[in-house]
Structure formats: C-alpha cells, structure tokens
Design a protein around this motif. Structure first.
Motif, PDB file in Angstrom:
ATOM      1  N   UNK A 138       0.831  -1.205   0.000  1.00  0.00           N
ATOM      2  CA  UNK A 138       0.000   0.000   0.000  1.00  0.00           C
ATOM      3  C   UNK A 138       0.863   1.251   0.000  1.00  0.00           C
ATOM      4  N   UNK A 139       1.882   1.270   0.864  1.00  0.00           N
ATOM      5  CA  UNK A 139       2.769   2.437   0.915  1.00  0.00           C
ATOM      6  C   UNK A 139       3.557   2.587  -0.381  1.00  0.00           C
ATOM      7  N   UNK A 140       3.929   1.482  -0.991  1.00  0.00           N
ATOM      8  CA  UNK A 140       4.641   1.537  -2.260  1.00  0.00           C
ATOM      9  C   UNK A 140       3.747   2.053  -3.385  1.00  0.00           C
ATOM     10  N   UNK A 141       2.480   1.652  -3.366  1.00  0.00           N
ATOM     11  CA  UNK A 141       1.557   2.102  -4.409  1.00  0.00           C
ATOM     12  C   UNK A 141       1.224   3.580  -4.288  1.00  0.00           C
ATOM     13  N   UNK A 142       1.012   4.061  -3.064  1.00  0.00           N
ATOM     14  CA  UNK A 142       0.547   5.423  -2.867  1.00  0.00           C
ATOM     15  C   UNK A 142       1.632   6.355  -2.338  1.00  0.00           C
ATOM     16  N   UNK A 143       2.882   6.038  -2.594  1.00  0.00           N
ATOM     17  CA  UNK A 143       3.993   6.854  -2.109  1.00  0.00           C
ATOM     18  C   UNK A 143       3.939   8.284  -2.653  1.00  0.00           C
ATOM     19  N   UNK A 144       3.570   8.437  -3.892  1.00  0.00           N
ATOM     20  CA  UNK A 144       3.501   9.775  -4.476  1.00  0.00           C
ATOM     21  C   UNK A 144       2.261  10.547  -4.077  1.00  0.00           C
ATOM     22  N   UNK A 145       1.212   9.856  -3.672  1.00  0.00           N
ATOM     23  CA  UNK A 145      -0.043  10.521  -3.339  1.00  0.00           C
ATOM     24  C   UNK A 145      -0.131  10.936  -1.877  1.00  0.00           C
ATOM     25  N   UNK A 146       0.519  10.209  -0.995  1.00  0.00           N
ATOM     26  CA  UNK A 146       0.395  10.486   0.436  1.00  0.00           C
ATOM     27  C   UNK A 146       0.856  11.895   0.832  1.00  0.00           C
ATOM     28  N   UNK A 147       1.969  12.424   0.334  1.00  0.00           N
ATOM     29  CA  UNK A 147       2.331  13.801   0.702  1.00  0.00           C
ATOM     30  C   UNK A 147       1.294  14.828   0.261  1.00  0.00           C
TER      31      UNK A 147
END
Length: 110
Positions: free
Chosen positions: A72-81
């Motif tokens: 999950x963190x790998x998939x949404x790494x660019x979106x979380x910030x």
C-alpha cells in the motif's frame, strides 16, 4: 397494493445508484488498457499488496498484513504527501496542522 413511503423511495434510489456504480467500477477495473496504463510502473507494490492478501487467506495474518502495508505504501507513495498537505490546509486545528505539515515533507509529485 403496497404503499411505499418517501424514505423507502430514497433508499431504493440510493441502492440502485450504488449497485450501478459498483458494477461500472468493476467493468472499468477489468479493462485491459486501463490496467496496463495504471499498474505498469507500480508492479512491485501491486504484487506485494495482492501477495499479502493471499498470505492472509492462507492463515498467516501478521506476515500478510505487513506485506499489504508495504504494498500500500509503495503504491501510494507519491499521493500520500499531497493528501497530508491537503488535510493540513483543510482543517485549521493547530496540532493536526503541524502534524500534517510534518508528514507532508518536501516531496512533490512533479
């Protein structure tokens, strides 16, 4: 004849919209062109997330949840910030604003 109240009409309408959008989302999810565009550069995160689901189903929940979290963190790494930045500006609560600004960091999607 059975009389239907206004609340029941609203409930049937809302349920109908929900079923329609779920079926439409499933139809779009299995579109091969959209899958190729969306997951080509995120194959590692997708494989870890789906592998974690399989591991959980094979009765190894702790390991499976760890794999799912990494995926999950790998998939949404660019979106979380971006999401944390929005939450920091949307709510004017001092403690949460400082926390979300810290979690946002300096990375950007560009």
């Amino acid at each position: 004849m059975i009389s239907i109240t206004e609340w029941q009409k609203i409930g049937v309408g809302t349920t109908g919209f929900g079923i329609f959008f779920i079926l439409f989302g499933i139809l779009l999810y299995f579109d091969s062109v959209l899958l190729a565009f969306g997951n080509k550069h995120k194959l590692k995160g997708t494989s870890f997330f789906l592998g974690g689901v399989v591991i959980v189903l094979l009765r190894w929940p702790l390991l499976g949840m760890c794999l799912e979290t990494y995926g999950f963190l790998s998939l949404f790494r660019g979106f979380l910030p971006v999401a944390f930045g929005f939450l920091g500006t949307a709510f004017n609560i001092p403690f949460l604003n400082a926390l979300f600004q810290r979690l946002q960091g300096t990375s950007s999607m560009v």
